[in-house]
Design a protein around this motif. Structure first.
Motif, PDB file in Angstrom:
ATOM      1  N   ARG A   3       6.171   6.090  -6.757  1.00  0.00           N
ATOM      2  CA  ARG A   3       6.650   4.819  -7.300  1.00  0.00           C
ATOM      3  C   ARG A   3       5.938   4.468  -8.618  1.00  0.00           C
ATOM      4  O   ARG A   3       6.572   4.095  -9.600  1.00  0.00           O
ATOM      5  CB  ARG A   3       6.403   3.723  -6.257  1.00  0.00           C
ATOM      6  N   ALA A  35      -1.961   5.370 -10.340  1.00  0.00           N
ATOM      7  CA  ALA A  35      -1.413   4.238 -11.093  1.00  0.00           C
ATOM      8  C   ALA A  35      -2.210   4.001 -12.378  1.00  0.00           C
ATOM      9  O   ALA A  35      -1.640   3.702 -13.427  1.00  0.00           O
ATOM     10  CB  ALA A  35      -1.405   2.987 -10.227  1.00  0.00           C
ATOM     11  N   LEU A  54       6.108  -3.083  -8.696  1.00  0.00           N
ATOM     12  CA  LEU A  54       5.009  -2.202  -8.310  1.00  0.00           C
ATOM     13  C   LEU A  54       4.457  -2.663  -6.977  1.00  0.00           C
ATOM     14  O   LEU A  54       4.552  -3.841  -6.627  1.00  0.00           O
ATOM     15  CB  LEU A  54       3.894  -2.264  -9.361  1.00  0.00           C
ATOM     16  N   ASN A  55       3.853  -1.760  -6.255  1.00  0.00           N
ATOM     17  CA  ASN A  55       3.116  -2.138  -5.059  1.00  0.00           C
ATOM     18  C   ASN A  55       2.034  -3.147  -5.445  1.00  0.00           C
ATOM     19  O   ASN A  55       1.403  -3.031  -6.501  1.00  0.00           O
ATOM     20  CB  ASN A  55       2.497  -0.863  -4.460  1.00  0.00           C
ATOM     21  N   ALA A  59      -0.926  -3.672  -4.346  1.00  0.00           N
ATOM     22  CA  ALA A  59      -2.277  -3.115  -4.480  1.00  0.00           C
ATOM     23  C   ALA A  59      -2.417  -2.341  -5.789  1.00  0.00           C
ATOM     24  O   ALA A  59      -3.495  -2.314  -6.396  1.00  0.00           O
ATOM     25  CB  ALA A  59      -2.597  -2.204  -3.294  1.00  0.00           C
ATOM     26  N   VAL A  60      -1.336  -1.741  -6.229  1.00  0.00           N
ATOM     27  CA  VAL A  60      -1.344  -1.063  -7.526  1.00  0.00           C
ATOM     28  C   VAL A  60      -1.482  -2.098  -8.641  1.00  0.00           C
ATOM     29  O   VAL A  60      -2.266  -1.932  -9.586  1.00  0.00           O
ATOM     30  CB  VAL A  60      -0.055  -0.212  -7.682  1.00  0.00           C
TER      31      VAL A  60
END
Lengths: 257, 257
Positions: free
Chosen positions: A134, A252, B245-246, B248-249
């Protein structure tokens, strides 16, 4: 009986086509893959022993709508296709994903271009794999070098953590990571291992050539075999005595460097 | 009978002390917390109905070694302490963590200082919470504003995903996130909501005052109530049509900005 000729052009071309497919298994995985408009399905494989179920009907009608060949197999033959009898739930699919290609194709197509790749060397946690895909897809990564073995398999957890991006992410397939990295190196690509113990900081690292960042296993880091291949060791400095970052977080930070 | 006086200085001081404790529950969580040398334990709470077990012996001897008061409760009384009868496994502990404090203490201690905080507004996934804590601890974050309710509870999944950093992370406790953010704003702190739809890019955002970045729920983002409080909306630009985005990212990209 003659053995099939392993070196005939027709055989090699066919093998190459099959190598370019990604086989996924499990009912929910296959269904989610087929629901993505960008996914092309070559073949749907079903166990002839499957009992009827709504989700199978949905899978079959989506596969038909996408023009897939539908093949019924004995349970054991299906297991040889899915390579995971205990989790395939009698369903597997050969997919052609938009962004999926063989690494040597990518290499041939991108000569003299600058690019940034991630390579995954033993990322075992499906959530990490999905998050890496992602972030790479959202950030500035031109491809993810994903060996066929040694990392988590594309399963529903990966798909969920990838927020569906796995079906369009630029995944570069290789059989053997050291061999692929060697080929990239020969083409002048810089290969770096991420390591908490390295001296060179990611932020200060500005490669003057295409670059591959290798991310290792959650506990063990990058394998010894791959580490010895690398041109550079790169770290991300950490405060408060933290020893390492989550591998998906590291990915990331590279993707959005 | 007189009701306890809620406004006497002694009562308020005592209440403040108890507010500064973090109560964790579950046998593995408590054991892991006690195994961290930096954790101070005030009280160990056990259900008198617990059957003997090796892990309980380990917990009790660690708690004794750390000078904790050990209290046995009826099962229901323990449930009122853990606030999670179905998962406390008959064990809870009031911990004083090295980096844990009330947000208003932090605010009072850091007047005229520059700092960067994260605030969590509904982070439900324990893995995300743990990863956020780990990245914040490793990166350049001075505190994580963690409301008592609305986010995942500190449990073994959070501890694991935090790689143990939860026991030394700078966690700032508040009861009510909008109230706490309002107090920070009054002190001149800039409060930003992260949102995929915002116009201001994280990389280009250089606040000239202390700053809090609010991270929202995995599906819903930052709540409406908190959004209206924010001075700024910040985004991280994404490629390939990726929608978000996630969380945590996102936290890691802020922590290592």
């Amino acid at each position: 009986m003659n053995k099939p000729r392993d070196d005939s052009p027709a055989y090699l071309e066919k093998k190459r086509f099959f190598d370019s497919l990604m086989t996924v298994y499990g009912r929910k995985t296959v269904l989610e893959a087929l629901q993505d408009p960008a996914t092309f399905i070559y073949r749907l494989h079903l166990a002839s022993s499957n009992k009827s179920a709504d989700i199978l009907d949905d899978i079959i009608s989506l596969a038909k709508a996408k023009g897939a060949e539908i093949i019924y197999h004995e349970r054991q033959a299906l297991a040889r296709i899915s390579k995971n009898a205990s989790q395939d739930q009698g369903v597997a699919a050969d997919l052609q994903l938009r962004g999926y290609k063989l690494y040597d194709e990518f290499l041939a197509e991108n000569k003299k271009k600058n690019y940034t790749l991630l390579a995954l060397d033993g990322v075992q946690n499906p959530q990490n794999l999905g998050m890496i895909i992602r972030s790479a897809c959202a950030g500035n990564i031109d491809g993810i070098l994903l060996p066929q073995k040694g990392n988590a398999q594309i399963d529903p957890l990966v798909i969920k953590a990838s927020a569906g991006t796995v079906f369009r992410a630029p995944l570069l397939r290789c059989k053997d990571l050291p061999k692929a990295l060697g080929d990239f190196k020969q083409a002048g690509v810089i290969v770096c291992a991420l390591s908490s113990h390295a001296a060179t900081e990611l932020k200060k690292f500005t490669p003057d050539a295409p670059c591959i960042y290798v991310l290792g296993n959650e506990s063990e880091g990058v394998s010894q075999e791959v580490t010895t291949l690398c041109n550079e060791q790169i770290c991300i400095p950490m405060n408060n005595g933290v020893e390492s970052l989550n591998v998906a977080v590291t990915a990331a930070l590279i993707a959005f460097k």
